[in-house]
Enzyme design. Structure first.
Site, PDB file in Angstrom:
ATOM      1  N   HIS A 171      11.832  23.321 -17.588  1.00  0.00           N
ATOM      2  CA  HIS A 171      11.159  24.575 -16.594  1.00  0.00           C
ATOM      3  C   HIS A 171      10.245  25.773 -16.725  1.00  0.00           C
ATOM      4  O   HIS A 171      10.155  25.935 -16.045  1.00  0.00           O
ATOM      5  CB  HIS A 171      12.666  24.460 -15.638  1.00  0.00           C
ATOM      6  CG  HIS A 171      12.586  23.487 -14.408  1.00  0.00           C
ATOM      7  ND1 HIS A 171      12.668  23.731 -12.912  1.00  0.00           N
ATOM      8  CD2 HIS A 171      13.978  22.542 -14.860  1.00  0.00           C
ATOM      9  CE1 HIS A 171      12.827  22.149 -12.325  1.00  0.00           C
ATOM     10  NE2 HIS A 171      13.741  21.823 -13.455  1.00  0.00           N
TER      11      HIS A 171
ATOM     12  N   ARG B 284       3.606   9.674  -9.642  1.00  0.00           N
ATOM     13  CA  ARG B 284       4.485   8.832  -9.608  1.00  0.00           C
ATOM     14  C   ARG B 284       5.335   7.556  -9.756  1.00  0.00           C
ATOM     15  O   ARG B 284       6.356   7.080  -9.688  1.00  0.00           O
ATOM     16  CB  ARG B 284       4.721   9.433  -8.290  1.00  0.00           C
ATOM     17  CG  ARG B 284       5.492  10.723  -7.744  1.00  0.00           C
ATOM     18  CD  ARG B 284       6.654  11.303  -8.005  1.00  0.00           C
ATOM     19  NE  ARG B 284       6.420  12.693  -7.974  1.00  0.00           N
ATOM     20  CZ  ARG B 284       7.723  13.604  -8.398  1.00  0.00           C
ATOM     21  NH1 ARG B 284       8.675  13.031  -8.795  1.00  0.00           N
ATOM     22  NH2 ARG B 284       7.836  14.866  -8.365  1.00  0.00           N
TER      23      ARG B 284
ATOM     24  N   ARG C 249       0.490   6.398  -7.206  1.00  0.00           N
ATOM     25  CA  ARG C 249      -0.804   6.006  -7.590  1.00  0.00           C
ATOM     26  C   ARG C 249      -1.648   7.995  -7.534  1.00  0.00           C
ATOM     27  O   ARG C 249      -1.920   8.620  -8.512  1.00  0.00           O
ATOM     28  CB  ARG C 249      -1.522   5.952  -7.823  1.00  0.00           C
ATOM     29  CG  ARG C 249      -1.165   3.637  -8.397  1.00  0.00           C
ATOM     30  CD  ARG C 249      -1.794   2.873  -8.516  1.00  0.00           C
ATOM     31  NE  ARG C 249      -1.566   1.295  -8.198  1.00  0.00           N
ATOM     32  CZ  ARG C 249      -1.606   0.650  -9.657  1.00  0.00           C
ATOM     33  NH1 ARG C 249      -1.871   1.890 -10.553  1.00  0.00           N
ATOM     34  NH2 ARG C 249      -0.644  -0.328 -10.219  1.00  0.00           N
TER      35      ARG C 249
ATOM     36  N   HIS D 143      12.733  14.296   0.302  1.00  0.00           N
ATOM     37  CA  HIS D 143      12.248  13.402   0.461  1.00  0.00           C
ATOM     38  C   HIS D 143      13.424  12.098  -0.020  1.00  0.00           C
ATOM     39  O   HIS D 143      12.369  11.037   0.110  1.00  0.00           O
ATOM     40  CB  HIS D 143      11.333  13.619  -1.521  1.00  0.00           C
ATOM     41  CG  HIS D 143      11.745  13.701  -2.133  1.00  0.00           C
ATOM     42  ND1 HIS D 143      12.356  14.101  -3.034  1.00  0.00           N
ATOM     43  CD2 HIS D 143      12.454  12.492  -3.547  1.00  0.00           C
ATOM     44  CE1 HIS D 143      12.978  14.351  -4.303  1.00  0.00           C
ATOM     45  NE2 HIS D 143      12.705  13.383  -4.474  1.00  0.00           N
TER      46      HIS D 143
ATOM     47  N   ARG E 196       0.549   4.178  -2.805  1.00  0.00           N
ATOM     48  CA  ARG E 196      -0.004   5.481  -2.839  1.00  0.00           C
ATOM     49  C   ARG E 196       1.049   6.596  -4.087  1.00  0.00           C
ATOM     50  O   ARG E 196      -0.323   7.191  -3.745  1.00  0.00           O
ATOM     51  CB  ARG E 196       0.633   6.053  -1.265  1.00  0.00           C
ATOM     52  CG  ARG E 196       0.973   7.444  -0.920  1.00  0.00           C
ATOM     53  CD  ARG E 196       1.768   7.125  -0.168  1.00  0.00           C
ATOM     54  NE  ARG E 196       1.788   8.935   0.228  1.00  0.00           N
ATOM     55  CZ  ARG E 196       2.787   9.256  -0.265  1.00  0.00           C
ATOM     56  NH1 ARG E 196       3.919   9.143  -0.679  1.00  0.00           N
ATOM     57  NH2 ARG E 196       3.550  10.644  -0.075  1.00  0.00           N
TER      58      ARG E 196
ATOM     59  N   PHE F 239      16.342  10.996 -17.675  1.00  0.00           N
ATOM     60  CA  PHE F 239      15.853  10.524 -19.136  1.00  0.00           C
ATOM     61  C   PHE F 239      14.446  10.164 -18.830  1.00  0.00           C
ATOM     62  O   PHE F 239      13.442  10.350 -20.138  1.00  0.00           O
ATOM     63  CB  PHE F 239      16.689   9.228 -19.351  1.00  0.00           C
ATOM     64  CG  PHE F 239      18.334   9.401 -19.325  1.00  0.00           C
ATOM     65  CD1 PHE F 239      18.486  10.773 -19.839  1.00  0.00           C
ATOM     66  CD2 PHE F 239      19.091   7.789 -19.469  1.00  0.00           C
ATOM     67  CE1 PHE F 239      20.005  10.480 -19.602  1.00  0.00           C
ATOM     68  CE2 PHE F 239      20.508   8.299 -19.310  1.00  0.00           C
ATOM     69  CZ  PHE F 239      20.708   9.631 -19.682  1.00  0.00           C
TER      70      PHE F 239
ATOM     71  N   GLU G 235       0.626  -0.807  -0.164  1.00  0.00           N
ATOM     72  CA  GLU G 235       0.121  -0.042  -0.145  1.00  0.00           C
ATOM     73  C   GLU G 235       0.478   1.125   0.284  1.00  0.00           C
ATOM     74  O   GLU G 235       0.662   1.907  -0.717  1.00  0.00           O
ATOM     75  CB  GLU G 235      -1.102  -0.038   1.311  1.00  0.00           C
ATOM     76  CG  GLU G 235      -0.508   0.070   2.509  1.00  0.00           C
ATOM     77  CD  GLU G 235      -0.212  -1.045   2.904  1.00  0.00           C
ATOM     78  OE1 GLU G 235      -0.143  -1.636   4.698  1.00  0.00           O
ATOM     79  OE2 GLU G 235       0.311  -2.479   2.553  1.00  0.00           O
TER      80      GLU G 235
ATOM     81  N   TYR H 100       6.836  23.498 -15.665  1.00  0.00           N
ATOM     82  CA  TYR H 100       7.146  22.870 -14.789  1.00  0.00           C
ATOM     83  C   TYR H 100       7.020  24.853 -13.801  1.00  0.00           C
ATOM     84  O   TYR H 100       6.569  25.326 -12.620  1.00  0.00           O
ATOM     85  CB  TYR H 100       8.640  22.938 -14.142  1.00  0.00           C
ATOM     86  CG  TYR H 100       9.738  21.628 -14.319  1.00  0.00           C
ATOM     87  CD1 TYR H 100       7.987  20.270 -14.374  1.00  0.00           C
ATOM     88  CD2 TYR H 100      10.419  20.936 -14.976  1.00  0.00           C
ATOM     89  CE1 TYR H 100       8.096  19.125 -15.581  1.00  0.00           C
ATOM     90  CE2 TYR H 100      10.316  19.680 -15.927  1.00  0.00           C
ATOM     91  CZ  TYR H 100       9.376  19.057 -15.764  1.00  0.00           C
ATOM     92  OH  TYR H 100      10.070  17.685 -16.844  1.00  0.00           O
TER      93      TYR H 100
END
Length: 465
Positions: free
Chosen positions: A254, A69, A50, A139, A48, A201, A44, A258
């Site tokens: 960017h 992600r 997803r 992270h 997550r 990449f 799980e 972004y």
């Protein structure tokens, strides 16, 4: 450690389809997830991912950017395995790559982003510093904690040395890995040496496609021809333009995606909403322990939006504004002059408000939002090609640096931009904020640095993005 048998080594590179899971990826085609990695995928905590959009709320501007992600991590896992396989196939056993090394590299690719919070990098770079002050939380560190948590919780049988190497490879870009044996392995997923890694990449191609933009980056060419020399991954000299294009493509993404002006406006609103909801929901208190951290994802906005709690009204109203496209109004921007870059400090709402001249409206700091956008070629002010090593041909054993003048005369003289954008939180204050912003530029730099004319208050309703 005993040498791996040829049978075991081969199975590590070429997964047996009977025991591997086949997945159809929209970037890399069919990929195979080996049994060990599948044990992590089928938890799980990994699932997550997803519910974490790769590009946060960029889909509010680029509607197709809804990829997660989860698929990015699968893509990096696959490319990491491909990279190790190609190095082993090209250079034989001289590199000393063992079965354990291969498993560690592939696991690092799979799990490198498992410690991400909601809304891409916005959570750690904007929200947490806002509510907790100066913060060193990242992270990568949480990814390492999450891996240990998953192994313990789900009783995953994994070699301790493999686990140790996996975690070291994930934080290789933020910590010194130069003392590690087979240092080149630590550059495959997160390259702190020159910024060329399979993570880039994957996300550059994946993000470009999702946003409907073309991407001519030929990363396969680099992976096919790379070679390890003196414990460092080097590239053919004739591929220097492909390497250069990698850095340029990243900078272009960017600038156009972004750090898109509308995307940043939405980011600012989300940070404000989360900050207003933090006292009630205690979001920032969940960042230390994996068993709590994995429970938060992008759905936090929906939780706030549908709540009836009066303490969340301000946050709820901001999210409603985003839904109704009543965004913070872009006023203008300027690029910080090169000669002022070294001592530049982020512009704050206070800087803008204090530059207001006398008028009918008095601005307050809470009326203004500022976005300080830094865009570079991965190495700050330095040219990243200076950190990349090449080789002339496969017969030579000497690595070299390509002189800047050999790359292209179109190389930028400066490799970093800092763009300051100012927004008005209330539509009726756009003109006042814009004027104050111009005054700030003149006071700070002696010139009006922005390119655009100061916009008038918008008197029409936007029908499109």
């Amino acid at each position: 450690m005993a040498a791996d048998s040829s049978e075991d080594f081969s199975s590590c590179f070429y997964p047996d389809c009977r025991y591997s899971k086949q997945v159809r990826d929209n970037v890399h085609g069919y990929i195979y997830i080996d049994p060990l990695c599948l044990k992590f995928v089928d938890t799980e905590q990994f699932q997550r991912l997803r519910d974490l959009k790769q590009l946060g709320l960029t889909n509010m501007v680029y509607p197709g950017a809804v990829h997660s992600r989860f698929e990015h991590c699968l893509g990096v896992y696959w490319l990491a395995g491909e990279a190790v396989h190609k190095l082993r196939a090209h250079q034989g056993k001289e590199l000393g790559i063992e079965n354990l090394d291969v498993k560690a590299v592939k696991l690092a690719g799979l799990l490198h982003d498992i410690g991400h919070g909601p809304f891409s990098h916005l959570f750690e770079r904007a929200f947490l510093p806002r509510v907790l002050g100066d913060l060193t939380w990242c992270h990568e560190d949480m990814s390492v904690k999450m891996i240990d948590y998953i192994v313990d919780l789900h009783h995953i049988d994994i070699d301790s040395e493999c686990l140790k190497k996996t975690k070291e490879m994930i934080i290789a870009s933020t910590e010194q890995a130069s003392q590690k044996k087979k240092h080149f392995l630590y550059d495959i997923v997160a390259n702190g040496r020159n910024g060329i890694d399979v993570d880039k990449f994957d996300y550059l191609v994946r993000d470009s496609r999702a946003c409907g933009l073309g991407c001519s980056l030929e990363f396969e060419r680099l992976m096919d021809t790379m070679r390890v020399m003196d414990d460092e991954i080097c590239y053919r000299a004739k591929d220097y333009l492909t390497v250069h294009k990698l850095f340029v493509t990243r900078a272009e993404m960017h600038r156009t995606v972004y750090a898109h002006a509308k995307v940043k406006a939405i980011d600012l609103m989300v940070v404000d909403a989360l900050a207003k909801a933090n006292d009630k929901l205690q979001i920032s208190s969940l960042i230390d322990e994996p068993d709590q951290f994995w429970t938060i994802d992008d759905s936090i906005l929906k939780i706030i939006e549908i709540s009836k709690d009066p303490e969340l009204k301000e946050a709820r109203d901001l999210i409603l504004r985003i839904r109704r496209r009543d965004l913070y109004q872009y006023c203008n921007e300027f690029t910080v002059p090169k000669d002022k870059m070294e001592h530049f400090k982020d512009v704050t709402p206070q800087d803008v408000v204090c530059s207001q001249s006398s008028g009918n409206v008095t601005l307050n700091e809470e009326d203004v939002a500022v976005s300080n956008v830094k865009i570079d070629l991965t190495r700050g002010e330095s040219n990243p090609l200076e950190s990349v090593r090449f080789f002339e041909d496969y017969e030579t054993a000497t690595k070299l640096r390509i002189p800047e003048e050999r790359v292209t005369h179109l190389m930028p003289a400066y490799c970093r931009d800092t763009i300051v954008r100012v927004y008005s939180k209330k539509p009726e204050l756009v003109d006042a904020v814009s004027e104050a912003f111009v005054n700030f530029q003149i006071k700070k730099y002696g010139i009006k640095a922005q390119v655009h004319d100061t916009p008038n208050k918008k008197k029409y309703r936007k029908l499109f993005f």
